[in-house]
Design an enzyme around this catalytic site. Structure first.
Site, PDB file in Angstrom:
ATOM      1  N   TYR A 147       5.431   8.681  -0.448  1.00 24.62           N
ATOM      2  CA  TYR A 147       5.342   7.253  -0.797  1.00 24.62           C
ATOM      3  C   TYR A 147       4.250   7.053  -1.844  1.00 24.62           C
ATOM      4  CZ  TYR A 147       4.917   2.173   0.161  1.00 24.62           C
ATOM      5  OH  TYR A 147       4.867   0.800   0.074  1.00 24.62           O
ATOM      6  N   SER A 164       2.219  -0.528  -5.086  1.00 27.67           N
ATOM      7  CA  SER A 164       1.559  -0.530  -3.782  1.00 27.67           C
ATOM      8  C   SER A 164       0.080  -0.252  -4.000  1.00 27.67           C
ATOM      9  CB  SER A 164       2.170   0.589  -2.928  1.00 27.67           C
ATOM     10  OG  SER A 164       1.322   0.978  -1.869  1.00 27.67           O
TER      11      SER A 164
HETATM   12  C1  GCO Z   1       1.226   2.618   4.783  1.00 27.63           C
HETATM   13  C2  GCO Z   1       2.061   1.426   4.559  1.00 27.63           C
HETATM   14  C3  GCO Z   1       2.243   1.040   3.127  1.00 27.63           C
HETATM   15  C4  GCO Z   1       1.331  -0.046   2.743  1.00 27.63           C
HETATM   16  C5  GCO Z   1       1.496  -0.666   1.401  1.00 27.63           C
HETATM   17  C6  GCO Z   1       0.141  -0.933   0.809  1.00 27.63           C
HETATM   18  O1  GCO Z   1       1.636   3.398   5.595  1.00 27.63           O
HETATM   19  O2  GCO Z   1       0.163   2.705   4.160  1.00 27.63           O
HETATM   20  O3  GCO Z   1       3.282   1.680   5.095  1.00 27.63           O
HETATM   21  O4  GCO Z   1       3.530   0.549   2.946  1.00 27.63           O
HETATM   22  O5  GCO Z   1       1.473  -1.118   3.607  1.00 27.63           O
HETATM   23  O6  GCO Z   1       2.326   0.014   0.534  1.00 27.63           O
HETATM   24  O7  GCO Z   1       0.235  -1.392  -0.474  1.00 27.63           O
END
Ligand code: GCO
Length: 255
Positions: free
Chosen positions: A159, A146
């Site tokens: 995340y 990501s």
């Molecule tokens: C956030 C998104 C992520 C991004 C993604 C960027 O809240 O930032 O949910 O999922 O979209 O991972 O690479």
């Protein structure tokens, strides 16, 4: 030239592929000639997604299992062994988002995001790599990172930690598996129009920020990740290992 990217005769498992980025990648690999195995947690949605591809004449089947469940993953691979199905390509795509400031975050929510977005890639790739190494055939592991493998943003701490981990787990896989002709690489998608990101698209402030902070001035589409995935799944990337390729419209370039 096209044969460099041809995936005929290869079988690819794409986790979390009932919809979103995973579904687009499964479709793209199938169009490049691969037999694809779709995955998700629900039998009905996985079967429906596989049917959508099969209806286009593509070689697709589904298998639902929870990628965070070590036993369930082992059982899926044992079944494929029994059926004579060899997994040549794995795309560790399954992932979830959970938005909350770190000081309000429960440990159980932290754990759930880390398990789904990071630990699952270890569990699934371990099963696949054990077999690739034993067969001596090599293979391809593609982990989905990501922008948060590189840059942090408030309220998505677990995340971000998991996706940063994906970048280094990919390198760890290369360190151990490259000698067995396994190429382990990652793709770092930018802001992509998916169900998971729908709350962000619907948020006018966030949507405006995505457009203004990206030199492409728009969100990406899941299909725009296909070329990189086919490249990393094919002979074209036979000496590319441990890399993360960002497909982000240039977002990181101007950060
Ligand atoms: C956030 C998104 C992520 C991004 C993604 C960027 O809240 O930032 O949910 O999922 O979209 O991972 O690479």
């Amino acid at each position: 030239m096209t044969s460099l990217f041809d995936l005929s005769g290869r079988t690819a498992l794409i986790t979390g592929s009932a919809r979103g980025i995973g579904f687009a990648l499964a479709e793209g690999l199938a169009l490049a000639g691969a037999r694809v195995i779709l995955n998700g947690t629900r039998d009905d949605t996985v079967a429906a997604a596989a049917r959508r591809l099969a209806d286009q004449g593509l070689d697709a089947r589904g298998r639902a299992f929870d990628v965070t469940d070590e036993q369930a993953v082992a059982a899926a691979f044992a079944q494929w062994d029994h059926d004579g199905v060899q997994i040549d390509i794995v795309i560790n795509n399954a992932g979830i988002q959970f938005r909350k400031p770190l000081v309000e975050l429960q440990l159980s929510d932290w754990q759930r995001v880390i398990d789904t977005n990071l630990t699952s890639a270890f569990i699934v790739a371990r099963e696949a790599a054990r077999r690739m190494i034993a067969r001596g055939t090599g293979g391809k592991i593609i982990n989905i990172g990501s922008l948060t493998s590189e840059a942090a943003r408030a309220t998505v701490g677990p995340y971000t930690a998991a996706k940063g981990g994906i970048k280094m787990l990919t390198r760890a896989m290369s360190a151990e598996w490259a000698a067995s002709n396994i190429q382990a690489n990652a793709i770092g998608p930018g802001y992509i129009l998916t169900d998971m990101n729908q709350p962000l698209v619907d948020n006018l402030t966030f949507d405006a920020w995505v457009r203004s902070s990206n030199p492409s001035q728009r969100w990406g589409k899941p299909e725009e990740l296909v070329g990189t995935a086919v490249y990393l799944a094919s002979a074209a990337s036979s000496y590319v290992n441990g890399q993360i390729i960002y497909v982000d419209g240039g977002w990181l370039a101007v950060l």
